[in-house]
Every structure is written in structure tokens, then in C-alpha cells.
Design a protein around this motif. Structure first.
Motif, mmCIF file in Angstrom:
data_model
loop_
_atom_site.group_PDB
_atom_site.id
_atom_site.type_symbol
_atom_site.label_atom_id
_atom_site.label_comp_id
_atom_site.label_asym_id
_atom_site.label_seq_id
_atom_site.Cartn_x
_atom_site.Cartn_y
_atom_site.Cartn_z
ATOM 1 N N THR A 31 3.653 10.096 -9.327
ATOM 2 C CA THR A 31 3.065 10.222 -10.601
ATOM 3 C C THR A 31 2.419 11.777 -10.392
ATOM 4 O O THR A 31 2.580 12.535 -11.479
ATOM 5 N N TYR A 32 1.634 11.782 -9.536
ATOM 6 C CA TYR A 32 1.108 13.165 -9.385
ATOM 7 C C TYR A 32 1.842 14.334 -9.275
ATOM 8 O O TYR A 32 1.703 15.313 -9.874
ATOM 9 N N PHE A 33 3.126 14.077 -8.716
ATOM 10 C CA PHE A 33 4.059 15.137 -8.338
ATOM 11 C C PHE A 33 4.583 15.619 -9.818
ATOM 12 O O PHE A 33 4.910 16.565 -10.177
ATOM 13 N N VAL A 34 4.915 14.179 -10.615
ATOM 14 C CA VAL A 34 5.655 14.557 -11.992
ATOM 15 C C VAL A 34 4.624 15.163 -12.750
ATOM 16 O O VAL A 34 5.079 16.388 -13.486
ATOM 17 N N ASP A 35 3.382 14.807 -12.865
ATOM 18 C CA ASP A 35 2.452 15.629 -13.635
ATOM 19 C C ASP A 35 2.007 16.851 -13.207
ATOM 20 O O ASP A 35 2.206 17.908 -14.303
ATOM 21 N N ASN A 36 2.178 17.220 -12.094
ATOM 22 C CA ASN A 36 1.853 18.561 -11.504
ATOM 23 C C ASN A 36 3.283 19.462 -12.067
ATOM 24 O O ASN A 36 3.189 20.653 -12.441
ATOM 25 N N ALA A 38 4.077 5.579 -5.411
ATOM 26 C CA ALA A 38 3.935 5.551 -6.806
ATOM 27 C C ALA A 38 2.954 6.734 -7.321
ATOM 28 O O ALA A 38 3.304 7.458 -8.078
ATOM 29 N N VAL A 39 1.731 6.497 -6.751
ATOM 30 C CA VAL A 39 0.709 7.405 -7.211
ATOM 31 C C VAL A 39 1.241 8.891 -6.848
ATOM 32 O O VAL A 39 0.969 9.766 -7.752
ATOM 33 N N GLY A 68 0.609 -1.303 0.053
ATOM 34 C CA GLY A 68 0.011 -0.020 -0.060
ATOM 35 C C GLY A 68 0.997 1.121 0.047
ATOM 36 O O GLY A 68 0.435 2.101 -0.714
ATOM 37 N N LEU A 69 1.932 1.361 0.771
ATOM 38 C CA LEU A 69 2.856 2.490 0.816
ATOM 39 C C LEU A 69 3.583 2.628 -0.447
ATOM 40 O O LEU A 69 3.596 3.617 -0.897
ATOM 41 N N ALA A 70 3.801 1.282 -1.107
ATOM 42 C CA ALA A 70 4.522 1.622 -2.198
ATOM 43 C C ALA A 70 3.726 2.158 -3.504
ATOM 44 O O ALA A 70 4.023 2.887 -4.304
#
Length: 295
Positions: free
Chosen positions: A49-54, A45-46, A39-41
Motif C-alpha cells: 500500500t505504501y509502495f502504491v501510494d508513493n 500488504a501495508v 504478520g508477514l501478510a
């Protein structure tokens, strides 16, 4: 009896501790730990991904902002350039109109000085009305006017057909052969035998040949009622119906026919009436006195 695991931990002081854990609980604990790790992984990851997209969106926004600012600067420069070009074009138009008007006045002055009537005569002394900037139609009109004048001037015989000395003027004189009063329908230009004689305007050779009075001669029709005559030639160099241009050699100066020595008899007729060629010669020669010789 349920299977159990015994865990013994021995310290450096010799103390020993023992734990008893059932295999079922251990499996449950490991599953919970694995689930928590997964769950932590996944969450990490999510979030990444949000950080990269932002980050990509922020970068794109900044890039679009920079592009917008650059586009605005370029657009402003283009507008400034367009205004500059329009001002320059207007200035060039005004200059061209002034030059055309000045050329028109000069041509009118030339034609007027030799007695040619023109249908258009503009005069600022008796005119008025509100000011309006010239339109493209006005440019076309004045250009057509100047072109028409240039066509007219090309048919007007201007300048001297040969350099030399004026030996007999236009009008009343004593005939050089019989010494009786006579009318001289042209001018005589004295020059060396064989000197080239040139056309004084564009035109077509109407006639060429020999006569007892005129000797070898060339007659050129220029249009608009003008005809020039070249008499007493040594030799004509253009055939009948030949198209000639101003400055083209049409014959060689001589003394053929009724003549007392090498000279060119040069005559100009306008609508079948003889004109004084000196008016036309002096226009091109800037009005120099006859005593200084022909230009």
C-alpha cells in the motif's frame, strides 16, 4: 499421560526415524507459524500500500511538474502575443491618425479652394513642444474634426449637375437675348434636351416651380449657407421640402423660360452671395480646363 503424536519418516534405504511430539507443542508451533504468516501478510500488504501510494505521489508530482512547465510556456507565449498585439495596435493607431490627418488636410484644401473658411488651421511651420504619444482623447478629437469636415463637405455643392459643354461662364457677359452688357450669376451648360440633372450636395428642396425668366426651376438648400439653383428645366422631378442626396436626379434639362436653346443655368449662392460654380465643378473634376468641357 499427555497425548502425543508419533511421526515416523522412512527413507529410500530402509532407515526409519521416529519423532514424538506432544499435541500441545504442535498446536503452539502451528499458532506461532500462523501468527508469523499473518504478520508477514499484513506487513506485505501495508508495504505494498505504501509502495502504491508513493508511486501515485511520484506520478502526481511528475504530472504537476509537467503541467507547471507547460503553463509557464503558455504564459510566455501569451505575454509574447500581448506584446505583439500591443505593438500592432500602436502601429494601427499611428496609421489611422496619419490617415485621418491626411484626410483632414485634403478636406481643408477642397473647402479652401472654393472659398469656405474653417475654424481650425494646423501648421507645423510655427509650432513646437515636446513629443507625446497620441492619447485616446487625441484620436477622438481628430476623428471629431474629420467628421465635422465631412459634414461640411456634404453641404458643399461639388461637381457638375450635368455633363456637357460650358456655353456661358460666370460674371460679366453680353446677354444672349438682347445683346446688352449684363451680369451672369451662374454658368450655362449645354446638353441634349431631357438629360437628367442631379443634385451636387445633400440638402432639402427649398422651392420648385415656374417663372417667366427662369422657366421650370428647382432650388436646394444645403445648410452652412449654401443654396443651389437649377433653371430652364424641362421638368422638375422633386417636390418642395423633399430631402435629396448628392447625385440624385432632381429634374430634366430643357429650354423653358427666357432661353435660347436646351441648357441648364446652374447657380450657387453662399450666404446669399453668388459664387462662380466653376470653382466647385473643377474641384470634383480635378481642375480640367473649361475648353475640355464639364466632367
Amino acid at each position: 499421560m499427555k497425548p502425543r503424536l508419533h511421526i515416523v519418516i522412512t527413507g529410500e534405504t530402509g532407515a526409519t526415524r521416529a519423532f514424538v511430539v506432544s499435541k500441545t507443542r504442535l498446536k503452539t508451533t502451528l499458532l506461532l507459524a500462523a501468527s508469523l504468516f499473518v504478520g508477514l501478510a499484513v506487513g506485505t500488504a501495508v508495504s505494498f500500500t505504501y509502495f502504491v501510494d508513493n508511486l501515485v505521489l511520484v506520478t502526481s508530482r511528475d504530472s504537476l511538474k509537467d503541467n507547471l512547465e507547460t503553463t509557464q510556456v503558455i504564459n510566455q507565449r501569451l505575454q509574447d502575443r500581448i506584446r505583439t498585439q500591443e505593438a500592432s495596435r500602436e502601429e494601427q493607431l499611428q496609421t489611422a491618425l496619419a490617415e485621418l490627418a491626411e484626410r483632414s488636410r485634403r478636406i481643408e484644401a477642397v473647402l479652401s479652394s472654393v472659398g469656405v473658411e474653417l475654424p481650425v488651421h494646423e501648421d507645423a511651420a510655427s509650432a513646437g513642444g515636446p513629443f507625446a504619444a497620441p492619447s485616446q482623447e487625441a484620436v477622438s478629437e481628430i476623428t471629431f474634426k474629420v467628421d465635422s469636415y465631412l459634414d461640411a463637405v456634404s453641404a458643399v455643392p461639388l461637381g457638375a449637375p450635368v455633363t456637357g459643354t460650358l456655353s456661358s461662364a460666370f460674371g460679366r457677359r453680353r446677354d444672349p437675348v438682347n445683346n446688352r452688357p449684363a451680369f451672369h450669376g451662374g454658368i450655362d451648360i449645354r446638353q441634349q434636351y431631357g438629360t437628367p440633372v442631379t443634385a451636387t450636395a445633400n440638402g432639402r428642396v427649398r422651392d420648385t416651380g415656374y417663372s417667366g425668366a427662369f422657366g421650370n426651376y428647382v432650388e436646394i438648400e444645403h445648410g452652412n449657407g449654401f443654396v443651389t439653383y437649377f433653371y430652364h428645366l424641362k421638368k422638375a422631378l422633386v417636390p418642395r421640402d423633399a430631402v435629396v442626396e448628392r447625385g440624385q436626379v432632381v429634374g430634366l434639362l430643357g429650354s423653358s423660360g427666357r432661353s435660347t436653346g436646351p441648357h441648364l443655368h446652374y447657380a450657387i449662392h453662399f450666404q446669399d452671395q453668388p459664387l462662380d460654380p466653376m470653382r466647385f465643378v473643377q474641384v470634383a473634376g480635378q481642375g480640367r480646363p473649361v475648353e475640355e468641357g464639364l466632367p
